[in-house]
Design a protein around this motif. Structure first.
Motif, PDB file in Angstrom:
ATOM      1  N   MET A 240      61.507  13.455  31.304  1.00 15.62           N
ATOM      2  CA  MET A 240      62.410  12.796  30.355  1.00 15.62           C
ATOM      3  C   MET A 240      61.621  11.938  29.364  1.00 15.62           C
ATOM      4  SD  MET A 240      65.521  12.216  29.352  1.00 15.62           S
ATOM      5  CE  MET A 240      66.936  12.099  30.421  1.00 15.62           C
ATOM      6  N   ALA A 241      60.649  11.178  29.882  1.00 18.31           N
ATOM      7  CA  ALA A 241      59.836  10.318  29.013  1.00 18.31           C
ATOM      8  C   ALA A 241      59.061  11.180  28.005  1.00 18.31           C
ATOM      9  CB  ALA A 241      58.871   9.477  29.843  1.00 18.31           C
ATOM     10  N   ILE A 242      58.533  12.316  28.470  1.00 18.48           N
ATOM     11  CA  ILE A 242      57.772  13.205  27.577  1.00 18.48           C
ATOM     12  C   ILE A 242      58.702  13.773  26.497  1.00 18.48           C
ATOM     13  CG2 ILE A 242      56.498  15.386  27.433  1.00 18.48           C
ATOM     14  CD1 ILE A 242      55.555  14.891  30.320  1.00 18.48           C
ATOM     15  N   ALA A 243      59.884  14.243  26.934  1.00 17.42           N
ATOM     16  CA  ALA A 243      60.816  14.867  25.976  1.00 17.42           C
ATOM     17  C   ALA A 243      61.241  13.875  24.909  1.00 17.42           C
ATOM     18  CB  ALA A 243      62.042  15.401  26.721  1.00 17.42           C
ATOM     19  N   LEU A 244      61.535  12.630  25.318  1.00 17.48           N
ATOM     20  CA  LEU A 244      62.002  11.640  24.346  1.00 17.48           C
ATOM     21  C   LEU A 244      60.877  11.246  23.386  1.00 17.48           C
ATOM     22  CD1 LEU A 244      64.311   9.352  26.536  1.00 17.48           C
ATOM     23  CD2 LEU A 244      64.948  11.258  25.037  1.00 17.48           C
ATOM     24  N   ALA A 245      59.648  11.120  23.915  1.00 25.57           N
ATOM     25  CA  ALA A 245      58.522  10.771  23.041  1.00 25.57           C
ATOM     26  C   ALA A 245      58.249  11.902  22.049  1.00 25.57           C
ATOM     27  CB  ALA A 245      57.274  10.489  23.883  1.00 25.57           C
ATOM     28  N   ALA A 246      58.351  13.142  22.515  1.00 25.93           N
ATOM     29  CA  ALA A 246      58.133  14.285  21.618  1.00 25.93           C
ATOM     30  C   ALA A 246      59.181  14.285  20.516  1.00 25.93           C
ATOM     31  CB  ALA A 246      58.198  15.599  22.408  1.00 25.93           C
ATOM     32  N   LEU A 247      60.428  13.964  20.872  1.00 23.84           N
ATOM     33  CA  LEU A 247      61.492  13.962  19.864  1.00 23.84           C
ATOM     34  C   LEU A 247      61.287  12.847  18.835  1.00 23.84           C
ATOM     35  CD1 LEU A 247      64.664  14.814  21.978  1.00 23.84           C
ATOM     36  CD2 LEU A 247      63.481  16.282  20.340  1.00 23.84           C
ATOM     37  N   ASP A 248      60.780  11.692  19.266  1.00 22.64           N
ATOM     38  CA  ASP A 248      60.469  10.620  18.301  1.00 22.64           C
ATOM     39  C   ASP A 248      59.546  11.162  17.213  1.00 22.64           C
ATOM     40  OD1 ASP A 248      61.943   8.606  19.451  1.00 22.64           O
ATOM     41  OD2 ASP A 248      60.257   7.691  20.527  1.00 22.64           O
ATOM     42  N   ALA A 249      58.496  11.876  17.656  1.00 25.87           N
ATOM     43  CA  ALA A 249      57.524  12.420  16.694  1.00 25.87           C
ATOM     44  C   ALA A 249      58.160  13.554  15.890  1.00 25.87           C
ATOM     45  CB  ALA A 249      56.284  12.909  17.434  1.00 25.87           C
TER      46      ALA A 249
ATOM     47  N   SER B 274      59.710   4.345  17.255  1.00 26.09           N
ATOM     48  CA  SER B 274      60.888   5.090  17.710  1.00 26.09           C
ATOM     49  C   SER B 274      62.125   4.771  16.852  1.00 26.09           C
ATOM     50  CB  SER B 274      61.135   4.745  19.182  1.00 26.09           C
ATOM     51  OG  SER B 274      62.325   5.331  19.608  1.00 26.09           O
ATOM     52  N   LYS B 275      62.396   3.480  16.648  1.00 23.73           N
ATOM     53  CA  LYS B 275      63.565   3.092  15.853  1.00 23.73           C
ATOM     54  C   LYS B 275      63.406   3.597  14.418  1.00 23.73           C
ATOM     55  CE  LYS B 275      63.875  -0.832  13.877  1.00 23.73           C
ATOM     56  NZ  LYS B 275      63.758  -2.271  13.667  1.00 23.73           N
ATOM     57  N   GLU B 276      62.199   3.410  13.868  1.00 24.52           N
ATOM     58  CA  GLU B 276      61.966   3.805  12.469  1.00 24.52           C
ATOM     59  C   GLU B 276      62.074   5.317  12.294  1.00 24.52           C
ATOM     60  OE1 GLU B 276      60.284   1.584  14.178  1.00 24.52           O
ATOM     61  OE2 GLU B 276      60.531  -0.255  13.004  1.00 24.52           O
TER      62      GLU B 276
ATOM     63  N   VAL C 281      72.306  21.629   9.197  1.00 25.57           N
ATOM     64  CA  VAL C 281      71.744  21.660  10.552  1.00 25.57           C
ATOM     65  C   VAL C 281      70.806  20.481  10.811  1.00 25.57           C
ATOM     66  CG1 VAL C 281      69.679  23.102  10.156  1.00 25.57           C
ATOM     67  CG2 VAL C 281      70.902  23.229  12.332  1.00 25.57           C
ATOM     68  N   THR C 282      70.248  19.913   9.731  1.00 24.27           N
ATOM     69  CA  THR C 282      69.316  18.796   9.945  1.00 24.27           C
ATOM     70  C   THR C 282      70.046  17.565  10.486  1.00 24.27           C
ATOM     71  OG1 THR C 282      69.439  17.874   7.693  1.00 24.27           O
ATOM     72  CG2 THR C 282      67.810  19.615   8.078  1.00 24.27           C
ATOM     73  N   GLN C 283      71.376  17.507  10.268  1.00 23.73           N
ATOM     74  CA  GLN C 283      72.154  16.389  10.825  1.00 23.73           C
ATOM     75  C   GLN C 283      72.501  16.636  12.292  1.00 23.73           C
ATOM     76  OE1 GLN C 283      75.385  16.559   7.824  1.00 23.73           O
ATOM     77  NE2 GLN C 283      74.786  14.483   7.257  1.00 23.73           N
ATOM     78  N   ILE C 284      72.194  17.863  12.777  1.00 26.32           N
ATOM     79  CA  ILE C 284      72.609  18.248  14.137  1.00 26.32           C
ATOM     80  C   ILE C 284      71.440  18.311  15.113  1.00 26.32           C
ATOM     81  CG2 ILE C 284      73.617  20.140  15.494  1.00 26.32           C
ATOM     82  CD1 ILE C 284      75.380  20.755  13.007  1.00 26.32           C
ATOM     83  N   PHE C 285      70.312  18.968  14.702  1.00 26.21           N
ATOM     84  CA  PHE C 285      69.278  19.150  15.746  1.00 26.21           C
ATOM     85  C   PHE C 285      68.271  18.008  15.809  1.00 26.21           C
ATOM     86  CE2 PHE C 285      67.059  22.641  12.949  1.00 26.21           C
ATOM     87  CZ  PHE C 285      66.675  21.671  12.046  1.00 26.21           C
ATOM     88  N   GLU C 286      67.404  18.060  16.804  1.00 27.03           N
ATOM     89  CA  GLU C 286      66.468  16.961  17.144  1.00 27.03           C
ATOM     90  C   GLU C 286      67.240  15.663  17.383  1.00 27.03           C
ATOM     91  OE1 GLU C 286      62.725  16.908  16.681  1.00 27.03           O
ATOM     92  OE2 GLU C 286      62.556  19.021  16.157  1.00 27.03           O
TER      93      GLU C 286
END
Ligand SMILES: Cc1cc2nc3c(=O)[nH]c(=O)nc-3n(C[C@H](O)[C@H](O)[C@H](O)COP(=O)(O)OP(=O)(O)OC[C@H]3O[C@@H](n4cnc5c(N)ncnc54)[C@H](O)[C@@H]3O)c2cc1C
Length: 303
Positions: free
Chosen positions: A156-165, A237-239, A282-287
């Motif tokens: 979970m930590a890896i997935a969330l960090a990857a999504l931040d990037a 992350s917030k930014e 779609v950019t408002q939907i994915f990631e």
């Protein structure tokens, strides 16, 4: 846009090995990933687990090892909406290794030729037609323990960090999309004549173009700000969530306004404005949907 999304999805797939892979895993996997010789798919979403990834049910059952480290895993389950599915050389897959809340997921890099991995028919989407998106099915797929990236429970930590990037990539792509729509609209408004003068000579239309420019400029500023924080090794992350929200909402608004500036021509396939508009959605939907970005941002602010 499909190419931009492809690059950012592929970057996501390499993120776990880059950030938490062992030196052996990095040596074995990174050259192919970073050179682009190997194409990756990022397998997080499931039919019943979209925004709520913690509810995923795909399982990785450990094998061998007795009381020590497992020697292998068997993956069983189904992923949904997977870009590059059927074309990718490897599948960066998140699966449940325990039911412990927050620490139940683990990350695996599964080779495309692993026995038991199959694909659904491509989704028939509104846009991004060069991005093949399908379900990925895992039917007791054997995965060597050397292909688990990070510790068990770290998924979970890896997935969330990857999504931040990854959100920086989507924000950048959305900014480019909005810029293209603005350039198209500004050029058309100066050429198209009505009432004996270019339509751009009407303040009502020129102000629309000014608002489009303001939206593109803010989109660019927010993702560059977040990217600079990331490059400096600071929290971003917030930014990144602000940038994803700002840039993708800007892309939706600016591409819709570009169709308006082109009038009837904007509604035809003779100009790319209608495609830009379909791709912006779609950019408002994915990631992470833009509602989820608001969740991330508000949690940071109210913490
Ligand atoms: C073209 C495309 C490519 C994709 N590529 C990939 C990929 O490569 N890999 C991958 O893993 N996934 C991929 N996805 C999946 C994408 O990440 C999910 O669609 C997205 O996370 C949303 O999940 P969902 O579709 O299940 O919507 P849901 O989670 O069912 O949400 C439906 C609606 O409810 C809202 N909502 C849900 N929860 C809340 C809440 N708590 N508060 C307020 N609103 C909420 C959402 O914002 C949304 O508007 C892709 C999707 C698309 C369309």
């Amino acid at each position: 846009m499909s190419v931009a999304v492809g690059v950012t999805v592929h970057s996501l797939t390499a993120y776990p090995v880059t950030t938490v892979g062992t030196p052996e895993q990095q040596e074995a996997l990174l050259p192919g990933m970073l050179s682009g010789d190997q194409l990756g798919a990022y397998c997080l979403s499931e039919p019943l687990a979209g925004s709520d990834i913690g509810s995923m049910t795909t399982r990785a059952v450990a094998e061998g090892g007795g009381d020590g480290e497992p020697t292998a895993y068997r993956l069983r389950g189904r992923k949904a909406w997977i870009s590059h599915a059927g074309h990718a050389d490897y599948y960066t897959t998140f699966a449940r290794t325990s039911d412990e809340e927050g620490r139940g997921l683990s990350c695996f890099v599964v080779p495309a030729d692993a026995p038991g991995i199959t694909f659904g028919t491509p989704e028939r989407k509104m846009g991004l037609h060069c991005d093949t998106v399908r379900e990925v099915m895992y039917d007791d797929v054997p995965v060597d323990a050397s292909r688990r990236i990070g510790a068990e429970g770290q998924g979970m930590a890896i997935a969330l960090a990857a999504l931040d990037a990854g959100r920086l990539g989507i924000a950048a792509a959305a900014t480019g999309l909005a810029q293209s729509a603005l350039d198209l609209a500004a050029g058309y408004a100066q050429e198209r004549q009505q009432f004996g003068r270019p339509i751009a000579a009407n303040q009502g239309l020129a102000f629309l173009i000014a608002d489009m420019e303001a939206a593109v400029t803010s989109a660019r500023a927010t993702y560059l700000h977040a990217a600079r924080l990331k490059d400096a090794g600071r929290a971003f992350s917030k930014e990144a969530a602000v940038a994803k929200l700002t840039a993708t909402d800007a892309a939706m608004r600016v591409t819709t306004d570009a169709v308006q500036v082109l009038g009837g021509a904007g509604y035809t396939e003779d100009f790319p404005a209608e495609r830009y508009m379909r791709e912006a959605k779609v950019t408002q939907i994915f990631e992470g949907t833009n509602q989820i970005q608001r969740l991330v941002i508000s949690r940071h602010v109210l913490r």
